[in-house]
Design a protein around this motif. Structure first.
Motif, PDB file in Angstrom:
ATOM      1  N   ALA A 106       0.840  -1.197   0.000  1.00 36.68           N
ATOM      2  CA  ALA A 106       0.000   0.000   0.000  1.00 36.68           C
ATOM      3  C   ALA A 106       0.875   1.248   0.000  1.00 36.68           C
ATOM      4  CB  ALA A 106      -0.909   0.015   1.222  1.00 36.68           C
ATOM      5  N   VAL A 107       0.286   2.334  -0.441  1.00 39.70           N
ATOM      6  CA  VAL A 107       0.864   3.664  -0.330  1.00 39.70           C
ATOM      7  C   VAL A 107      -0.117   4.458   0.522  1.00 39.70           C
ATOM      8  CG1 VAL A 107       1.530   5.762  -1.572  1.00 39.70           C
ATOM      9  CG2 VAL A 107       2.036   3.517  -2.563  1.00 39.70           C
ATOM     10  N   ILE A 108       0.373   4.916   1.678  1.00 44.45           N
ATOM     11  CA  ILE A 108      -0.467   5.636   2.632  1.00 44.45           C
ATOM     12  C   ILE A 108       0.012   7.089   2.633  1.00 44.45           C
ATOM     13  CG2 ILE A 108      -1.212   5.747   5.035  1.00 44.45           C
ATOM     14  CD1 ILE A 108      -0.373   2.696   5.158  1.00 44.45           C
ATOM     15  N   VAL A 109      -0.933   8.019   2.525  1.00 45.39           N
ATOM     16  CA  VAL A 109      -0.591   9.420   2.307  1.00 45.39           C
ATOM     17  C   VAL A 109      -1.245  10.310   3.361  1.00 45.39           C
ATOM     18  CG1 VAL A 109      -0.630  11.319   0.627  1.00 45.39           C
ATOM     19  CG2 VAL A 109      -0.514   8.956  -0.178  1.00 45.39           C
ATOM     20  N   MET A 110      -0.466  11.303   3.820  1.00 46.52           N
ATOM     21  CA  MET A 110      -0.974  12.384   4.673  1.00 46.52           C
ATOM     22  C   MET A 110      -0.710  13.691   3.939  1.00 46.52           C
ATOM     23  SD  MET A 110       0.557  11.447   8.450  1.00 46.52           S
ATOM     24  CE  MET A 110      -0.081  12.944   9.192  1.00 46.52           C
ATOM     25  N   GLU A 111      -1.722  14.559   3.876  1.00 46.56           N
ATOM     26  CA  GLU A 111      -1.577  15.862   3.231  1.00 46.56           C
ATOM     27  C   GLU A 111      -2.089  16.952   4.164  1.00 46.56           C
ATOM     28  OE1 GLU A 111      -3.310  18.437  -0.536  1.00 46.56           O
ATOM     29  OE2 GLU A 111      -3.630  16.270  -0.504  1.00 46.56           O
ATOM     30  N   LYS A 112      -1.285  17.991   4.364  1.00 46.76           N
ATOM     31  CA  LYS A 112      -1.655  19.091   5.268  1.00 46.76           C
ATOM     32  C   LYS A 112      -2.403  20.173   4.494  1.00 46.76           C
ATOM     33  CE  LYS A 112      -1.015  21.527   9.233  1.00 46.76           C
ATOM     34  NZ  LYS A 112       0.120  21.698  10.104  1.00 46.76           N
ATOM     35  N   ASP A 113      -3.618  20.467   4.946  1.00 49.82           N
ATOM     36  CA  ASP A 113      -4.428  21.540   4.365  1.00 49.82           C
ATOM     37  C   ASP A 113      -5.414  21.976   5.440  1.00 49.82           C
ATOM     38  OD1 ASP A 113      -6.597  22.957   3.050  1.00 49.82           O
ATOM     39  OD2 ASP A 113      -5.780  22.237   1.151  1.00 49.82           O
ATOM     40  N   THR A 114      -5.154  23.133   6.049  1.00 44.11           N
ATOM     41  CA  THR A 114      -5.962  23.582   7.179  1.00 44.11           C
ATOM     42  C   THR A 114      -7.402  23.896   6.788  1.00 44.11           C
ATOM     43  OG1 THR A 114      -5.185  25.852   6.873  1.00 44.11           O
ATOM     44  CG2 THR A 114      -3.980  24.481   8.456  1.00 44.11           C
ATOM     45  N   ARG A 115      -7.648  24.235   5.535  1.00 46.05           N
ATOM     46  CA  ARG A 115      -9.006  24.551   5.091  1.00 46.05           C
ATOM     47  C   ARG A 115      -9.810  23.281   4.851  1.00 46.05           C
ATOM     48  NH1 ARG A 115     -11.180  24.457   0.358  1.00 46.05           N
ATOM     49  NH2 ARG A 115      -9.197  24.306  -0.733  1.00 46.05           N
ATOM     50  N   ARG A 116      -9.263  22.341   4.089  1.00 46.17           N
ATOM     51  CA  ARG A 116     -10.008  21.133   3.727  1.00 46.17           C
ATOM     52  C   ARG A 116     -10.078  20.108   4.844  1.00 46.17           C
ATOM     53  NH1 ARG A 116      -7.756  18.315  -1.142  1.00 46.17           N
ATOM     54  NH2 ARG A 116      -5.777  19.020  -0.318  1.00 46.17           N
ATOM     55  N   PHE A 117      -9.064  20.075   5.720  1.00 46.47           N
ATOM     56  CA  PHE A 117      -8.985  18.990   6.697  1.00 46.47           C
ATOM     57  C   PHE A 117      -8.973  19.485   8.143  1.00 46.47           C
ATOM     58  CE2 PHE A 117      -6.463  17.532   2.899  1.00 46.47           C
ATOM     59  CZ  PHE A 117      -7.477  16.754   2.356  1.00 46.47           C
ATOM     60  N   ALA A 118      -9.626  20.599   8.417  1.00 52.93           N
ATOM     61  CA  ALA A 118      -9.642  21.179   9.767  1.00 52.93           C
ATOM     62  C   ALA A 118     -10.176  20.195  10.806  1.00 52.93           C
ATOM     63  CB  ALA A 118     -10.468  22.466   9.776  1.00 52.93           C
ATOM     64  N   GLU A 129      -4.052   1.075  -2.852  1.00 56.45           N
ATOM     65  CA  GLU A 129      -3.717  -0.347  -2.845  1.00 56.45           C
ATOM     66  C   GLU A 129      -2.563  -0.665  -3.798  1.00 56.45           C
ATOM     67  OE1 GLU A 129      -5.813  -4.692  -3.513  1.00 56.45           O
ATOM     68  OE2 GLU A 129      -6.990  -2.881  -3.770  1.00 56.45           O
ATOM     69  N   GLY A 130      -1.489  -1.234  -3.237  1.00 57.84           N
ATOM     70  CA  GLY A 130      -0.361  -1.760  -3.998  1.00 57.84           C
ATOM     71  C   GLY A 130       0.127  -0.857  -5.113  1.00 57.84           C
ATOM     72  N   ASP A 131       0.540  -1.471  -6.205  1.00 59.66           N
ATOM     73  CA  ASP A 131       1.013  -0.725  -7.371  1.00 59.66           C
ATOM     74  C   ASP A 131      -0.132  -0.277  -8.262  1.00 59.66           C
ATOM     75  OD1 ASP A 131       3.790  -0.743  -6.883  1.00 59.66           O
ATOM     76  OD2 ASP A 131       3.926  -2.807  -7.613  1.00 59.66           O
ATOM     77  N   SER A 132      -1.333  -0.729  -7.986  1.00 55.91           N
ATOM     78  CA  SER A 132      -2.466  -0.398  -8.844  1.00 55.91           C
ATOM     79  C   SER A 132      -2.923   1.050  -8.677  1.00 55.91           C
ATOM     80  CB  SER A 132      -3.656  -1.317  -8.539  1.00 55.91           C
ATOM     81  OG  SER A 132      -4.213  -0.982  -7.282  1.00 55.91           O
ATOM     82  N   ARG A 133      -2.487   1.685  -7.595  1.00 55.78           N
ATOM     83  CA  ARG A 133      -2.895   3.050  -7.264  1.00 55.78           C
ATOM     84  C   ARG A 133      -4.404   3.150  -7.071  1.00 55.78           C
ATOM     85  NH1 ARG A 133       0.993   6.752 -11.072  1.00 55.78           N
ATOM     86  NH2 ARG A 133       2.914   5.888 -10.269  1.00 55.78           N
ATOM     87  N   ARG A 134      -5.022   2.015  -6.821  1.00 60.12           N
ATOM     88  CA  ARG A 134      -6.461   2.008  -6.573  1.00 60.12           C
ATOM     89  C   ARG A 134      -6.707   2.541  -5.173  1.00 60.12           C
ATOM     90  NH1 ARG A 134      -9.526  -3.414  -5.740  1.00 60.12           N
ATOM     91  NH2 ARG A 134      -9.671  -2.676  -3.618  1.00 60.12           N
TER      92      ARG A 134
END
Length: 162
Positions: A106-118, A129-134
């Motif tokens: 898997a590729v697990i991602v965190m993105e900082k955005d105070t407006r969208r993710f307050a 999921e995996g290499d499929s980028r699903r």
């Protein structure tokens, strides 16, 4: 085929928060194209016996974009808008007295955005999921609940290893 990273999704599911699979973004977080050219923060192997093995057992590489690196190097640690941290989870393969990268789980991602993710400590979360980028659509509140334990480091557990 067994997908050990699925433990993360099962935990989320135990809270009733897995809601299905959709397009290329999850909760507004896109797949981080080119992340393997970003700064490599650190690597580790989570083995059996570790409390998080069932969730994220395997070989981990953590990558940070340039904005995330500003946060890793700040004191106190606060990440700026646009910081993206990627947790690349791979199957560890033991061969010829070495541990090497196997299949991507898997590729697990965190993105900082105070407006969208307050509502989630100013961070958006996604699992691909995996290499499929699903993308596997999740409710980021479950990620946030775990990351609240790292509130004193802007909800980020990892530290940069220079």
């Amino acid at each position: 085929m067994k997908k050990p990273w699925l433990g993360l999704l099962l935990l989320i599911g135990s809270f009733g928060l897995v809601v299905g699979v959709s397009g290329q973004t999850v909760e507004g977080v896109a797949f981080p194209e080119g992340y393997r050219t970003w700064t490599h923060v650190k690597s580790m192997i989570v083995e059996k016996g570790h409390p998080l093995f069932e969730l994220v057992g395997g070989l981990h590489h953590i990558y940070a974009n340039s904005k995330a690196m500003q946060g890793y190097q700040a004191n106190p640690r606060v990440f700026p808008e646009g910081a993206v941290i990627v947790f690349d989870l791979l199957e560890p393969v033991k061969a010829e007295n070495a541990v090497v990268e196997g299949k991507r789980k898997a590729v697990i991602v965190m993105e900082k955005d105070t407006r969208r993710f307050a509502a989630t400590g100013n961070w958006g979360y996604a699992v691909f999921e995996g290499d499929s980028r699903r993308p596997v659509e999740i409710n980021a509140n479950s990620c946030y609940e775990c990351h609240r334990g790292a509130a004193n480091t802007d909800f980020v557990f990892s530290s940069f290893r220079p």
